[in-house]
Design a protein around this motif. Structure first.
Motif, PDB file in Angstrom:
ATOM      1  N   HIS A   1       1.000  -1.329   0.015  1.00 60.80           N
ATOM      2  CA  HIS A   1      -0.062  -0.021   0.165  1.00 60.80           C
ATOM      3  C   HIS A   1       0.708   1.385   0.006  1.00 60.80           C
ATOM      4  O   HIS A   1       0.508   2.284   0.638  1.00 60.80           O
ATOM      5  CB  HIS A   1      -0.931  -0.043   1.263  1.00 60.80           C
ATOM      6  CG  HIS A   1      -1.539  -1.104   1.441  1.00 60.80           C
ATOM      7  ND1 HIS A   1      -2.383  -1.947   0.365  1.00 60.80           N
ATOM      8  CD2 HIS A   1      -1.415  -2.066   2.309  1.00 60.80           C
ATOM      9  CE1 HIS A   1      -2.770  -3.236   1.139  1.00 60.80           C
ATOM     10  NE2 HIS A   1      -2.204  -3.198   2.341  1.00 60.80           N
ATOM     11  N   LEU A   2       1.851   1.157  -0.797  1.00 64.77           N
ATOM     12  CA  LEU A   2       3.063   2.241  -0.666  1.00 64.77           C
ATOM     13  C   LEU A   2       2.532   3.536  -1.397  1.00 64.77           C
ATOM     14  O   LEU A   2       2.459   4.610  -0.825  1.00 64.77           O
ATOM     15  CB  LEU A   2       4.336   1.934  -1.402  1.00 64.77           C
ATOM     16  CG  LEU A   2       5.119   1.052  -0.593  1.00 64.77           C
ATOM     17  CD1 LEU A   2       6.341   0.569  -1.426  1.00 64.77           C
ATOM     18  CD2 LEU A   2       5.465   1.477   0.811  1.00 64.77           C
ATOM     19  N   PHE A   3       1.420   3.328  -2.381  1.00 61.72           N
ATOM     20  CA  PHE A   3       1.196   4.353  -2.837  1.00 61.72           C
ATOM     21  C   PHE A   3      -0.201   5.108  -2.284  1.00 61.72           C
ATOM     22  O   PHE A   3      -0.374   6.175  -2.522  1.00 61.72           O
ATOM     23  CB  PHE A   3       0.703   3.983  -4.587  1.00 61.72           C
ATOM     24  CG  PHE A   3       1.904   3.773  -5.462  1.00 61.72           C
ATOM     25  CD1 PHE A   3       2.635   4.943  -6.006  1.00 61.72           C
ATOM     26  CD2 PHE A   3       2.432   2.759  -5.612  1.00 61.72           C
ATOM     27  CE1 PHE A   3       3.706   4.827  -6.894  1.00 61.72           C
ATOM     28  CE2 PHE A   3       3.625   2.503  -6.275  1.00 61.72           C
ATOM     29  CZ  PHE A   3       4.155   3.404  -7.060  1.00 61.72           C
ATOM     30  N   GLN A   4      -0.881   4.260  -1.653  1.00 65.30           N
ATOM     31  CA  GLN A   4      -2.122   4.917  -0.929  1.00 65.30           C
ATOM     32  C   GLN A   4      -1.486   5.414   0.267  1.00 65.30           C
ATOM     33  O   GLN A   4      -2.010   6.481   0.593  1.00 65.30           O
ATOM     34  CB  GLN A   4      -2.942   3.851  -0.555  1.00 65.30           C
ATOM     35  CG  GLN A   4      -4.305   4.398   0.148  1.00 65.30           C
ATOM     36  CD  GLN A   4      -5.171   3.177   0.137  1.00 65.30           C
ATOM     37  OE1 GLN A   4      -5.093   2.023  -0.046  1.00 65.30           O
ATOM     38  NE2 GLN A   4      -6.396   3.674   0.691  1.00 65.30           N
ATOM     39  N   LYS A   5      -0.429   5.073   0.659  1.00 58.79           N
ATOM     40  CA  LYS A   5       0.259   5.843   1.796  1.00 58.79           C
ATOM     41  C   LYS A   5       0.726   7.315   1.449  1.00 58.79           C
ATOM     42  O   LYS A   5       0.592   8.297   2.229  1.00 58.79           O
ATOM     43  CB  LYS A   5       1.463   5.093   2.606  1.00 58.79           C
ATOM     44  CG  LYS A   5       0.812   3.873   3.468  1.00 58.79           C
ATOM     45  CD  LYS A   5       1.918   3.003   3.595  1.00 58.79           C
ATOM     46  CE  LYS A   5       1.584   1.794   4.482  1.00 58.79           C
ATOM     47  NZ  LYS A   5       2.943   0.875   4.945  1.00 58.79           N
ATOM     48  N   GLU A   6       1.308   7.314   0.184  1.00 61.35           N
ATOM     49  CA  GLU A   6       1.759   8.426  -0.556  1.00 61.35           C
ATOM     50  C   GLU A   6       0.614   9.476  -0.715  1.00 61.35           C
ATOM     51  O   GLU A   6       0.663  10.748  -0.372  1.00 61.35           O
ATOM     52  CB  GLU A   6       2.420   8.069  -1.760  1.00 61.35           C
ATOM     53  CG  GLU A   6       2.618   9.380  -2.727  1.00 61.35           C
ATOM     54  CD  GLU A   6       3.807  10.320  -2.026  1.00 61.35           C
ATOM     55  OE1 GLU A   6       3.852  11.548  -2.236  1.00 61.35           O
ATOM     56  OE2 GLU A   6       4.504   9.920  -1.066  1.00 61.35           O
ATOM     57  N   LEU A   7      -0.556   8.692  -1.208  1.00 59.51           N
ATOM     58  CA  LEU A   7      -1.825   9.577  -1.354  1.00 59.51           C
ATOM     59  C   LEU A   7      -2.325  10.192  -0.030  1.00 59.51           C
ATOM     60  O   LEU A   7      -2.500  11.290  -0.035  1.00 59.51           O
ATOM     61  CB  LEU A   7      -2.814   8.848  -2.057  1.00 59.51           C
ATOM     62  CG  LEU A   7      -4.347   9.416  -2.078  1.00 59.51           C
ATOM     63  CD1 LEU A   7      -4.071  10.591  -3.146  1.00 59.51           C
ATOM     64  CD2 LEU A   7      -5.424   8.579  -2.609  1.00 59.51           C
ATOM     65  N   ALA A   8      -2.285   9.318   1.104  1.00 60.83           N
ATOM     66  CA  ALA A   8      -2.864   9.882   2.319  1.00 60.83           C
ATOM     67  C   ALA A   8      -1.866  10.988   2.504  1.00 60.83           C
ATOM     68  O   ALA A   8      -2.366  11.976   3.231  1.00 60.83           O
ATOM     69  CB  ALA A   8      -2.541   8.834   3.417  1.00 60.83           C
ATOM     70  N   ALA A   9      -0.468  10.861   2.554  1.00 58.79           N
ATOM     71  CA  ALA A   9       0.378  12.047   3.211  1.00 58.79           C
ATOM     72  C   ALA A   9       0.153  13.330   2.240  1.00 58.79           C
ATOM     73  O   ALA A   9       0.076  14.294   2.682  1.00 58.79           O
ATOM     74  CB  ALA A   9       1.934  11.355   2.949  1.00 58.79           C
ATOM     75  N   GLN A  10      -0.070  12.937   1.026  1.00 60.43           N
ATOM     76  CA  GLN A  10      -0.172  14.435   0.136  1.00 60.43           C
ATOM     77  C   GLN A  10      -1.665  14.996   0.597  1.00 60.43           C
ATOM     78  O   GLN A  10      -1.765  16.265   0.422  1.00 60.43           O
ATOM     79  CB  GLN A  10      -0.265  13.896  -1.317  1.00 60.43           C
ATOM     80  CG  GLN A  10       1.039  13.476  -1.890  1.00 60.43           C
ATOM     81  CD  GLN A  10       1.314  13.732  -3.332  1.00 60.43           C
ATOM     82  OE1 GLN A  10       0.600  14.546  -4.074  1.00 60.43           O
ATOM     83  NE2 GLN A  10       1.989  12.656  -4.019  1.00 60.43           N
ATOM     84  N   LEU A  11      -2.673  14.094   0.682  1.00 61.18           N
ATOM     85  CA  LEU A  11      -4.151  14.671   1.027  1.00 61.18           C
ATOM     86  C   LEU A  11      -3.675  15.382   2.362  1.00 61.18           C
ATOM     87  O   LEU A  11      -4.423  16.600   2.503  1.00 61.18           O
ATOM     88  CB  LEU A  11      -4.974  13.395   1.164  1.00 61.18           C
ATOM     89  CG  LEU A  11      -5.742  13.087  -0.149  1.00 61.18           C
ATOM     90  CD1 LEU A  11      -6.297  11.940   0.168  1.00 61.18           C
ATOM     91  CD2 LEU A  11      -6.191  14.239  -0.930  1.00 61.18           C
TER      92      LEU A  11
END
Length: 592
Positions: A378-388
């Motif tokens: 889930h690395l990309f979803q974690k990246e999305l969460a950080a950006q959001l």
């Protein structure tokens, strides 16, 4: 690329120059612009067997792929022609014509094996074209299928004890459908005096020979590979189209000049391909479009060029890296668009802004979930969460600044006249302090009544009043109508009012912190909720794929048992048991 815009002719997709395979950048550029799902049909066979003629027919053209009528192989590498699918609106039919195998000028079977392997990996329907009947010579010429276990890997990191044969057990889950086209077929289709359909003839030709000698194993190996690797098999036979002397002019001849049986056979072949060839799909139900096919081509060709084996799992993961990164950006762009449309700064409260953020965040996560796949750890979803989270914090900061600017402007407009009156000495007289306080209260009431001040309204006001304390105190001290005791009481009252305002601001700050913490928890829960749903959908999809693979293996095991091949049946039984174990684990899997 829209459906009505397509290539006017074929272009080399994978060049074969001096035995080195390279992807053609121009062809990749064409693929990168095609967003529709693709049905990919590849044709392979010995040189000078009429492969290109069939591909031109599938393209609906008389000319296109080079027909070569001499002993030289005309097609080098793999050529591509993208046309609108004639029976599937919104789909693109991708035709891949490969260079003829066994070219006398090339003399390199290894190169032929890579061409064969690439055609299998890139297609959803694989057409093998040969001349005459399916005899031992035809099978010997198809030995490339036995090389696939040495040319392709299904998993990037197979188990330590897993050999090529065990890894190839997964081939049937992602290999294309297999169509064998027999050209210039002149015999009657029958066996043991009984008439056969072309499909029955293929099944009959793929029967194994009992025995344990090297000759028997050589006889059985290509047949067993075709039976095990390809999920669906079909056969077409074609009469000779014209007299041998006219074959060189085949693309110039009208249908009326060709053998009627041949014309009908070609029509039946094309109809079958148009109606039955599936959209190219990767593990997890991912439909292949132009950019995805481009990624597969690059991954496979680069692997071959570097001396590695093309690996389906690696290709999918490489594609996932590209698409998941794009999915994050797509989701962020959607969030920004939604917030840009909904938010008017400053908001009256922090909660108002956080509610708008939560709605936009939910939609952004949906966009990511729809566009992403195989997000390992889930690395990309974690990246999305950080950006959001950063976007939320940025909006909070902008909201605070907008509120401060709005309130500072209001204070300037509302209180400037009072300051001018103080400078003019209007309140520097007996009874002036009470007039000043009354005026101050009136102006504060006017300030409070102004709309859309935002979250900084009280803090900006109190900061302003604190900056004017010396002015207020000066007016108080010069008012001769007040006794010293009254002045002391008034000073204490002002201090108490200021302390009360500070306590209120502190309380408000704590409430804002609580709201931010609650929002972070809601964000986490929203990510978890949508991720859980996606993982469950992926699990169900994978189980469906495994059930399909299991059904195919069970059918083949049953056929082997009926034919009396106990050893091969046991091998297939082990594959089935391994797959069933994986399925039981997946069914028992709970998402935490």
């Amino acid at each position: 690329m829209a459906s009505e815009i397509h290539m006017t002719g074929p272009m080399c997709l994978i060049e074969n120059t001096n035995g080195r395979l390279m992807a053609n950048p121009e062809a990749l550029k064409i693929l990168s612009a095609i967003t529709q799902p693709m049905v990919v049909v590849a044709i392979v066979g010995l040189y000078r067997t009429g492969k290109s003629y069939l591909m031109n027919k599938l393209a609906g053209k008389k000319k296109g792929f080079s027909l070569g009528s001499t002993v030289q192989s005309h097609t080098k590498g793999i050529w591509m022609w993208c046309v609108p699918h004639p029976k599937k609106p919104g789909h693109i039919l991708v035709l891949l014509d490969t260079e003829g195998l066994g070219d006398v000028e090339k003399g390199d079977n290894q190169n032929d094996s890579w061409i064969f392997a690439l055609a299998v990996l890139l297609s959803s329907t694989f057409v093998y074209n040969s001349m005459g009947t399916i005899n031992q010579q035809a099978m010997d010429q198809l030995y490339y299928v036995t090389e696939l276990t040495h040319r392709i890997r299904s998993k990037s990191s197979p188990d330590e004890n897993e050999n090529e044969v065990e890894d190839s057990a997964d081939f049937v889950s992602f290999f294309p459908d297999f169509v064998w086209t027999l050209r210039d077929f002149s015999l009657d289709l029958e066996a043991d005096g009984q008439p056969l359909t072309p499909d029955e003839y293929l099944t009959y030709s793929l029967k194994l020979k009992k025995g344990t000698s090297q000759k028997d194993e050589t006889f059985n190996l290509p047949r067993l590979c075709i039976r095990k690797f390809f999920p669906k098999k079909k056969c077409f036979v074609f009469d000779r189209p014209v007299h041998r002397r006219k074959l060189a002019q085949l693309e110039k001849l009208q249908d009326e000049e060709l053998d009627p049986e041949f014309v009908q056979q070609v029509a039946d072949f094309c109809s079958y391909i148009f109606s039955n060839s599936k959209t190219k799909t990767l593990s997890g139900g991912i439909q292949v479009n132009g950019p995805r096919l481009e990624s597969l081509v690059l991954t496979y060709v680069n692997a071959i060029s570097s001396g590695d084996l093309p690996c389906m799992e690696n290709a999918v993961l490489a594609l996932a890296q590209i698409e998941n990164s794009a999915a994050v950006q797509k989701a962020i762009a959607h969030y920004e668009q939604q917030m840009g449309q909904k938010v008017q700064l400053p908001t009256e409260s922090l909660q108002e802004l956080l509610d708008l953020h939560r709605d936009s965040e939910r939609e952004a996560i949906k966009v990511f979930i729809r566009s992403s796949f195989k997000d390992v750890d889930h690395l990309f979803q974690k990246e999305l969460a950080a950006q959001l989270d950063k976007k939320r914090d940025d909006f909070c900061k902008q909201n605070q600044e907008a509120s401060s600017d709005r309130c500072s402007g209001l204070l300037q407009v509302i209180f400037s006249p009072l300051e001018e009156e103080v400078k003019a000495g209007i309140y520097s007289k007996p009874g002036g302090y009470h007039l000043f306080v009354q005026k101050l209260q009136d102006l504060k009431k006017k300030y409070y009544e102004e709309p859309r001040k935002g979250i900084q309204a009280e803090e900006i006001l109190q900061t302003y009043l604190k900056s004017k304390e010396s002015m207020t105190d000066a007016i108080l001290q010069t008012d001769q109508t007040l006794t010293e005791k009254e002045k002391e009481i008034e000073v204490e009252r002002v201090k108490a009012e200021s302390a009360q305002a500070s306590a209120k601001m502190l309380q408000e700050m704590q409430r804002k912190n609580e709201q931010m913490m609650e929002q972070k928890e809601r964000s986490y829960q929203e990510h978890l909720k949508q991720l859980t749903e996606k993982m469950e959908n992926d699990r169900v999809q994978l189980l469906k794929e495994q059930e399909r693979t299991l059904a195919l293996k069970l059918q083949e095991q049953e056929r082997l048992l009926k034919e009396g091949f106990q050893k091969e049946s046991r091998i297939m039984k082990n594959e089935i048991q391994n797959l069933q174990t994986k399925m039981r684990r997946r069914k028992a899997c709970t998402i935490s």
